[in-house]
Every structure is written in structure tokens, then in C-alpha cells.
Design an enzyme around this catalytic site. Structure first.
Site, PDB file in Angstrom:
ATOM      1  N   ARG A   1      40.317  19.890  32.453  1.00  0.00           N
ATOM      2  CA  ARG A   1      41.513  19.460  33.159  1.00  0.00           C
ATOM      3  C   ARG A   1      41.986  18.069  32.780  1.00  0.00           C
ATOM      4  O   ARG A   1      43.122  17.732  33.009  1.00  0.00           O
ATOM      5  CB  ARG A   1      41.289  19.536  34.671  1.00  0.00           C
ATOM      6  CG  ARG A   1      41.161  20.971  35.116  1.00  0.00           C
ATOM      7  CD  ARG A   1      41.134  21.114  36.611  1.00  0.00           C
ATOM      8  NE  ARG A   1      40.555  22.404  36.909  1.00  0.00           N
ATOM      9  CZ  ARG A   1      39.334  22.580  37.366  1.00  0.00           C
ATOM     10  NH1 ARG A   1      38.571  21.544  37.614  1.00  0.00           N
ATOM     11  NH2 ARG A   1      38.868  23.786  37.572  1.00  0.00           N
ATOM     12  N   VAL A   2      41.093  17.232  32.248  1.00  0.00           N
ATOM     13  CA  VAL A   2      41.561  15.882  31.910  1.00  0.00           C
ATOM     14  C   VAL A   2      41.377  15.527  30.439  1.00  0.00           C
ATOM     15  O   VAL A   2      41.993  14.616  29.934  1.00  0.00           O
ATOM     16  CB  VAL A   2      40.852  14.804  32.769  1.00  0.00           C
ATOM     17  CG1 VAL A   2      41.260  14.921  34.200  1.00  0.00           C
ATOM     18  CG2 VAL A   2      39.354  14.886  32.617  1.00  0.00           C
TER      19      VAL A   2
END
Ligand code: ATP
Ligand code: MG
Length: 502
Positions: free
Chosen positions: A364-365
Site C-alpha cells: 500500500r505504500v
């Protein structure tokens, strides 16, 4: 002397010997001990998490503060603790030795050496439970943690300070991914911590050997709470390991920490909680099972520049049963982490190793931290593979396929083949980019599957010998110029033509 006299003399003697410093608040006596748990009378002032001293150099940690007794876990040999034994407070919480000298060593959950290489001179002692850094002390993830595994660095990139879960059934190559990532940190100035929880001692010994063979032991600390140890040691191990990591991170260094694995950690904690008579909830886990892992993984982060900019990247591992990622512990840890790498048994058995399921895996990052050069070649791999898998299922029913479908299938097959990678052979970012660039062109589509890796290898060799500047430029600029792309295509074309002539 009469019996009465004898008794009064005895009492007088006892009173003389009474140590006034020792108050009942600070000592207690054992009511019962067993299964790694001890109930103690007294210790009125004990703190939660405090270290307790038992006779014969055994220790314990306070876990339950009841009205008239204290519940503690035993960190030592419970066979040496008996009913009526005196227990003393130490006024400090359980701590581990931390410092540079732990590098290259194997320690137990309390930081004591277990590799037979002698004592470790610590630089400091850190409590095993430390508060996670505040929001203001953090900054976003911005630089990549290179795993050296093509499938991960291209599709599920991990950034320094990120928490990425490795999840899958047993024997799907979870540990292999973590160990390859550690090996790939050689010369990259990243400290690695491998925390084994509930593994066999023989497995851990093998891992230590592998790290040594690959020159990776000198920058790695191994924290081992093996399956043969009591539940309290397994419970404490990941917290201790994180404290060891934090010593380096607050000094501005980058740290990678692997927890192998948290399912066994949860099971150990469940055993402890049930023995401490805490009420069981779903799957008999206690109510605070989510907090168990959230307070651990929150300690991984990228510290702000004011805090010297160090980072802790966490790779927790969780084992699933029959691929069920919606079970209790998997869903908990998925929701705590910044993404997961899902390993599939079917892929593993079909020879696709590492067996990464590109559909169920996400980061997600990490893409914020991915190099531009990698983004240039890898941004659409996931979609291409999704298309491929969809059509693959579909094409099993029909025999006549149109040319578009056929080309998607061939391209998908090529990609899958290129993403296969042997264990203990992490690649540099530049090598990965070259492989993927070639896979994305249609050059390999007419090559037999078993020859693909040979072509890639020869192309690398050709480039190293003739176009060294491709590598240096990519390293410096982190971009892939059109000119370099052309050089890579030409090299590959050259190799393919050479093979045709053979
Ligand atoms: P466990 O559930 O027992 O902890 P695991 O999921 O951690 O297993 P590993 O021990 O890492 O799995 O790997 C299982 C087996 O697969 C090992 O024998 C390992 O050598 C092999 N293996 C793992 N990755 C690869 C790979 N990329 N290529 C070939 N073999 C691999
Ligand atoms: Mg394993």
C-alpha cells in the site's frame, strides 16, 4: 530447655534477623508454579511487565495484577521454582541488552547468547516493550528496501519503514523470501534482525549457516525462541528483537526485522492467557490478541530527520491453513500491516517459485518509494498477469483461440517464467529492470520456456562486457533512458540470433 522456650528463642532470632528494608510490598511467596506460569502472594506494589527475581537466578515477568495475588510468567527453569519460594521485585521492567556487539550473534528471547561464542558486551539495556514513535516523529516511506526478488521489487515494492506481511500455507517459501531479502542487504548498510518464534532449532541452525555462507551474518542478529522453549519465551521474543532493532534505528540506521512467524506467537500467547485464566474469545484467543501484534508492528516506521531519519522495516510472517486468509490471526495482521505478499501452494507445486500470487498481494505504500526506472518497466505487470490468469482459466474450455487471446497467453507465460527465481540468488535492481524490460518486449515470445533464463543470463553477460555504462547510468540516475533501452534490446537480439545459429 522446654519446648516453649525453644520456640520463643527461635522467634526472637527471626526478629533480630528481620531485614527492615525488605517490605512485604516488595517480596512475595510462590503459591503455585507450573506450565510457565506462577501465582504469587504478596508483591503488593508490583508493576505490570515488571521483572521478578526467583531463587536460583530464575526470573519472571508480571502479567496479571489481581487483588490478592500476582500472576507472572516464568522466564527461566520452572522446575527450580517451588511453592513457598521467596520472590523479589526488581523495580524495573523486563529489558534486553542491545548494541553493536549483537551483530553476527544468535541470542535467546532475553538477549543472552546461545551460539557458544562467549559473552556479549552490551552498549545499553532497553525495555522489551517501548512506545511506538509519535506521528510527529515519523515521515512517509520514501526509499525502497530492495529485496532482490524480481516479483516483489516489480509488483509489490517495499519501502524502508514499511510493514509488509508474508503470508501463505506451510512450505510455500515464506522463510525463503525473508532470508533472500536479508542476503540482498549486503553492502547496503541495512542492519537485519531475524526473530525465529517457535521454529525448530535445526531450522534456525540451517538459516544461520546459510547467512554465514552468503556473508550476511556480520550485519544480522538472530533472536531465537525455539519450539522447545516455554510459551513465555516465545511471547517475549519479538518484542525483544524489536528493542534490539530500535537501538540501531534511533541512531539513524536502517533496520530490517523479520518475525518468523506471528501465528506461533499468537498461539504461545493464547496458551499463556488461558493458563493465567483470562477469558477466551474467538478461536480461544484472548480479547487483546489484536493489541498483541498492533503494538509490536507500530514500532516499525521511518523516523523523521529530526530523529536522525532511521527506519525499521518489518516483515512479519503468518502461516495460513489451506490458504484461508480470512481466518482470525491472518485478518488481524493484514489489517495492521501496509500490505501482504501472498504465497500460494498451487503455484509453488506447479514450479512457480517464488510462489507469489500477484492478485492477492499488495503493497500500500511501497510504490511511493519505488525507483522511477523500475516503475517505467513494471507499472503494468500486475494487470497483464491478471488478464493472463483470467484467460488461462477461460481457455481451458475452448480449443479455438483468437490471435489476441493467444498473444495475451504467450506474453503472460513469458512473464511468469521471467519472474521465477532461485533461492539464495537475489538480484540487483539494475538486473531486475533489464529482465523485466526484455520480458515486456515481445522478444522472448518465440523462445522455448526452458531457454528463457539462459537468454537472460547471456544478455546480462553481454551487457556487462560491452555496455557497462548501462548499469552505472541506471544506478546514478535511477532512470532508464531510451538510449539504454535500445542497448538492452540490441544485446538481447544479439544473443537470440546467436542461439538460432547454433
Ligand atoms: P514453513 O511453513 O515450514 O516455515 P516456509 O513457508 O517458510 O515453510 P521455506 O522453508 O522457505 O517455506 O521453503 C520451503 C521449501 O521450498 C524449502 O525446501 C526451500 O528450499 C524451497 N524453496 C523456497 N523458495 C524457493 C525458490 N524460490 N526456488 C526453489 N525452491 C524454493
Ligand atoms: Mg518458514
Amino acid at each position: 530447655m522446654s519446648k516453649d522456650n525453644e520456640l520463643s528463642n527461635l522467634i526472637k532470632k527471626e526478629i533480630e534477623n528481620f531485614d527492615s528494608h525488605l517490605q512485604m510490598n516488595d517480596v512475595g511467596s510462590v503459591i503455585s508454579a507450573g506450565d510457565g506460569i506462577c501465582t504469587i502472594y504478596g508483591l503488593d506494589n508490583a508493576m505490570y511487565g515488571e521483572l521478578l527475581e526467583f531463587p536460583k537466578n530464575n526470573y519472571g515477568m508480571v502479567m496479571n495484577l489481581n487483588e490478592d495475588s500476582v500472576g507472572a510468567v516464568i522466564l527461566g527453569n520452572e522446575n527450580e521454582i517451588f511453592e513457598g519460594d521467596i520472590v523479589k521485585r526488581t523495580n524495573r521492567v523486563v529489558s534486553v541488552p542491545v548494541g553493536e556487539n549483537l551483530l553476527g550473534r544468535v541470542v535467546n528471547a532475553l538477549g543472552q547468547p546461545i551460539d557458544g561464542k562467549g559473552e556479549i558486551k552490551e552498549d545499553d539495556f532497553f525495555p522489551i516493550e517501548r512506545k511506538a514513535p509519535m506521528i510527529m516523529d515519523r515521515q512517509p516511506v520514501s526509499s525502497p528496501l530492495e529485496t532482490g526478488i524480481k516479483a516483489i521489487d516489480s509488483m509489490i515494492p517495499i519501502g524502508k519503514g514499511q510493514r509488509e506481511l508474508i503470508i501463505g500455507d506451510r512450505q510455500t517459501g515464506k522463510t525463503a523470501i525473508a532470508i533472500d531479502t536479508i542476503i540482498n542487504q549486503k553492502g547496503k548498510d541495512v542492519i537485519c534482525i531475524y526473530c525465529a518464534i517457535g521454529q525448530k532449532n535445526s531450522t534456525v541452525a540451517q538459516i544461520v549457516d546459510r547467512l554465514k555462507e552468503n556473508d550476511a551474518l556480520s550485519y544480522t542478529v538472530i533472536v531465537n525462541a525455539s519450539a522447545s522453549e516455554a510459551a513465555p519465551m516465545l511471547y517475549v521474543a519479538p518484542y525483544s528483537a524489536t528493542s534490539i532493532a530500535e537501538y540501531f534505528a534511533i541512531d539513524g540506521r536502517d533496520v530490517l526485522i523479520v518475525y518468523d512467524d506471528l501465528s506461533k506467537h499468537a498461539v504461545a500467547y493464547r496458551a499463556l492467557s488461558l493458563l493465567l485464566k483470562r477469558s477466551p474469545g474467538r478461536e480461544a484467543f484472548p480479547g487483546d490478541i489484536f493489541y498483541l501484534h498492533s503494538r509490536l508492528l507500530e514500532r516499525a516506521c521511518h523516523l523523521s530527520d529530526e530523529k536522525k531519519g532511521g527506519s525499521i522495516t518489518a516483515l512479519p510472517i503468518v502461516e495460513t491453513q489451506a490458504g484461508d486468509i480470512s481466518a482470525y490471526i491472518p485478518t488481524n495482521v493484514i489489517s495492521i500491516t501496509d500490505g501482504q505478499i501472498f504465497l500460494s501452494t498451487d503455484l509453488f507445486n506447479s514450479g512457480q517459485r517464488p510462489a507469489i500470487d500477484s492478485g492477492l498481494s499488495v503493497s500500500r505504500v511501497g510504490s511511493a518509494a519505488q525507483y522511477k526506472s523500475m516503475k517505467q518497466v513494471a507499472s503494468n505487470i500486475k494487470i497483464q498477469l491478471a488478464n493472463y490468469h483470467e484467460l488461462l482459466d477461460f481457455s481451458r474450455f475452448g480449443s479455438d483461440l483468437d490471435s489476441v487471446t493467444k498473444s495475451v497467453l504467450t506474453h503472460g507465460e513469458t512473464l511468469m517464467e521471467v519472474l521465477k527465481q532461485k533461492q539464495y540468488s537475489p538480484l540487483s535492481m539494475e538486473d531486475e529492470i533489464i529482465d523485466i524490460l526484455i520480458a515486456q518486449s515481445s522478444m522472448l515470445n518465440n523462445i522455448k520456456k526452458e531457454d528463457i533464463h539462459h537468454v537472460l543470463k547471456l544478455t546480462h553477460m553481454y551487457l556487462v562486457n560491452n555496455n557497462e555504462e548501462v548499469f552505472t547510468e541506471m544506478k546514478e540516475t535511477r532512470l532508464l533512458s531510451e538510449e539504454n533501452k535500445k542497448k538492452i534490446y540490441e544485446a538481447c537480439q544479439h544473443i537470440i540470433e546467436g542461439m538460432k545459429d547454433e
